[in-house]
Design a protein around this motif. Structure first.
Motif, PDB file in Angstrom:
ATOM      1  N   GLY A 221       0.816  -1.215   0.000  1.00 49.10           N
ATOM      2  CA  GLY A 221       0.000   0.000   0.000  1.00 49.10           C
ATOM      3  C   GLY A 221       0.847   1.261   0.000  1.00 49.10           C
ATOM      4  N   ILE A 222       1.914   1.258   0.799  1.00 46.37           N
ATOM      5  CA  ILE A 222       2.809   2.413   0.831  1.00 46.37           C
ATOM      6  C   ILE A 222       3.490   2.592  -0.517  1.00 46.37           C
ATOM      7  CG2 ILE A 222       4.919   3.342   1.869  1.00 46.37           C
ATOM      8  CD1 ILE A 222       4.112   1.977   4.463  1.00 46.37           C
ATOM      9  N   ALA A 223       3.896   1.482  -1.140  1.00 46.06           N
ATOM     10  CA  ALA A 223       4.535   1.564  -2.451  1.00 46.06           C
ATOM     11  C   ALA A 223       3.596   2.164  -3.488  1.00 46.06           C
ATOM     12  CB  ALA A 223       5.001   0.175  -2.888  1.00 46.06           C
ATOM     13  N   LEU A 224       2.337   1.745  -3.475  1.00 46.34           N
ATOM     14  CA  LEU A 224       1.363   2.290  -4.419  1.00 46.34           C
ATOM     15  C   LEU A 224       1.109   3.767  -4.150  1.00 46.34           C
ATOM     16  CD1 LEU A 224      -1.225  -0.639  -4.627  1.00 46.34           C
ATOM     17  CD2 LEU A 224       0.539  -0.001  -6.280  1.00 46.34           C
ATOM     18  N   PHE A 225       1.016   4.129  -2.868  1.00 46.65           N
ATOM     19  CA  PHE A 225       0.881   5.536  -2.512  1.00 46.65           C
ATOM     20  C   PHE A 225       2.061   6.329  -3.059  1.00 46.65           C
ATOM     21  CE2 PHE A 225      -2.382   5.217   0.937  1.00 46.65           C
ATOM     22  CZ  PHE A 225      -3.110   6.323   0.553  1.00 46.65           C
ATOM     23  N   GLY A 226       3.269   5.837  -2.809  1.00 48.96           N
ATOM     24  CA  GLY A 226       4.458   6.567  -3.227  1.00 48.96           C
ATOM     25  C   GLY A 226       4.513   6.762  -4.726  1.00 48.96           C
ATOM     26  N   PHE A 227       4.225   5.711  -5.487  1.00 49.16           N
ATOM     27  CA  PHE A 227       4.327   5.822  -6.941  1.00 49.16           C
ATOM     28  C   PHE A 227       3.243   6.723  -7.520  1.00 49.16           C
ATOM     29  CE2 PHE A 227       3.244   4.557 -11.250  1.00 49.16           C
ATOM     30  CZ  PHE A 227       4.477   4.671 -11.876  1.00 49.16           C
ATOM     31  N   THR A 228       1.993   6.486  -7.145  1.00 49.34           N
ATOM     32  CA  THR A 228       0.899   7.247  -7.746  1.00 49.34           C
ATOM     33  C   THR A 228       0.946   8.722  -7.353  1.00 49.34           C
ATOM     34  OG1 THR A 228      -0.541   6.545  -5.911  1.00 49.34           O
ATOM     35  CG2 THR A 228      -0.620   5.263  -7.935  1.00 49.34           C
ATOM     36  N   LEU A 229       1.282   9.004  -6.097  1.00 54.23           N
ATOM     37  CA  LEU A 229       1.370  10.401  -5.675  1.00 54.23           C
ATOM     38  C   LEU A 229       2.491  11.124  -6.412  1.00 54.23           C
ATOM     39  CD1 LEU A 229       0.815  10.139  -1.809  1.00 54.23           C
ATOM     40  CD2 LEU A 229      -0.795  10.989  -3.524  1.00 54.23           C
ATOM     41  N   SER A 230       3.605  10.440  -6.646  1.00 57.73           N
ATOM     42  CA  SER A 230       4.717  11.053  -7.362  1.00 57.73           C
ATOM     43  C   SER A 230       4.413  11.188  -8.847  1.00 57.73           C
ATOM     44  CB  SER A 230       5.988  10.222  -7.161  1.00 57.73           C
ATOM     45  OG  SER A 230       7.040  10.696  -7.977  1.00 57.73           O
TER      46      SER A 230
END
Length: 298
Positions: A221-230
């Motif tokens: 979940g954190i990885a998806l947050f990091g990628f999509t937000l960036s």
């Protein structure tokens, strides 16, 4: 024997239908623009920016990705993808390390926590301007010494994709990662780690074989947050990228100059990449879970 009468189905109150209608309008308001852009991006060569559609084709995608458009979509896409993946990895690693550190009480933990999440309440454009100004000040102070050593040229500045741009994006993604990890570790039962240590496991083995499998879904979940937000970030990128533009910045610039469905094709492409990463990651995670279950049964 006398049969009991079947109970009548309870009728829903009128408030249910009113709230259902409101929710339906909310969904239309939320996803209607995305569906509209998606549909208009598949117009023919004579298509415009509004309905009705003029034909159905992949013309504007071919024009966009074939280099015939007004922006080098390939270069912008590669820059955003590389930055998004870098931010994703750093967000996961730093969030996990910070979560482990905050499990132990240390002096100044509360102040450090508030500093870490403060960027969430600061306007994004202000953060971007502050980071850009910080790097310009560092350039004025350090560049003369670095150029004397032959490490950098006297011209230019250090604003760039993986310097100020990376810092700007991490200031947006890290607070989310930290909040998730703090919540996860606060709920994690330490008895599992203690049992592993009683069996002779080292701290690393305890983390690798006990803690990491338990927090793996949250790391995804954190990885998806990091990628999509960036990948989708505009405001914090606006002042901190220097001479290079990410894909969302190119899209924002085109909104004032392009008057063809090419801009819709670009918007559809950006959305498709985000959804592909999200659903691809979830599919990979589910596949790994199935393999583990098969091994456990075997």
């Amino acid at each position: 024997m006398a049969t009991r009468p079947m109970p009548r189905e309870e009728r829903r109150p009128r408030s249910f239908y009113a709230l259902a209608a409101f929710f339906a309008l909310f969904v239309v308001f939320l996803y209607g623009p995305v569906v509209t852009i998606l549909a208009l991006s598949f117009q023919g060569p004579s298509g415009g920016l509004t309905f009705p559609m003029n034909g159905v084709s992949l013309y504007w995608f071919e024009r966009l990705w074939g280099g015939g458009g007004t922006v080098d979509i390939g270069s912008a896409f590669r820059r955003s993808l590389a930055l998004g993946l870098t931010v994703m990895v750093l967000t996961v690693v730093i969030s996990v390390l910070a979560g482990l550190a905050f499990r132990k009480r240390f002096h100044g933990a509360s102040a450090l926590f508030y500093i870490a999440v403060a960027s969430l309440i600061v306007p994004s454009i202000v953060v971007s301007l502050g980071i850009a100004l910080e790097f310009r000040i560092l350039d004025e102070i350090l560049r003369p010494y670095l150029s004397a050593l032959g490490l950098v040229s006297e011209r230019g500045n250090s604003l760039g994709l993986f310097t100020s741009g990376l810092g700007a994006h991490l200031s947006w993604t890290l607070p989310f990662g930290l909040l998730i990890m703090f919540a996860v570790f606060n709920r994690l039962d330490k008895s599992y780690e203690e049992a592993a240590r009683d069996l002779g496991a080292t701290n690393w083995q305890s983390f690798r074989h006990v803690v990491l499998p338990m927090i793996a879904p949250f790391l995804i979940g954190i990885a998806l947050f990091g990628f999509t937000l960036s990948f989708d970030e505009i405001a914090r990128s606006s002042q901190a990228m220097g001479a290079t533009n990410t894909l969302p910045l190119e899209l924002a610039a085109l909104t004032t100059t392009v008057t063809t469905p090419e801009i819709y094709a670009l918007g559809t492409s950006v959305t498709a990449v985000s959804f592909t990463v999200i659903f691809g990651t979830l599919a990979a995670f589910l596949s790994l879970q199935r393999r583990r279950r098969r091994r456990a049964k075997g």
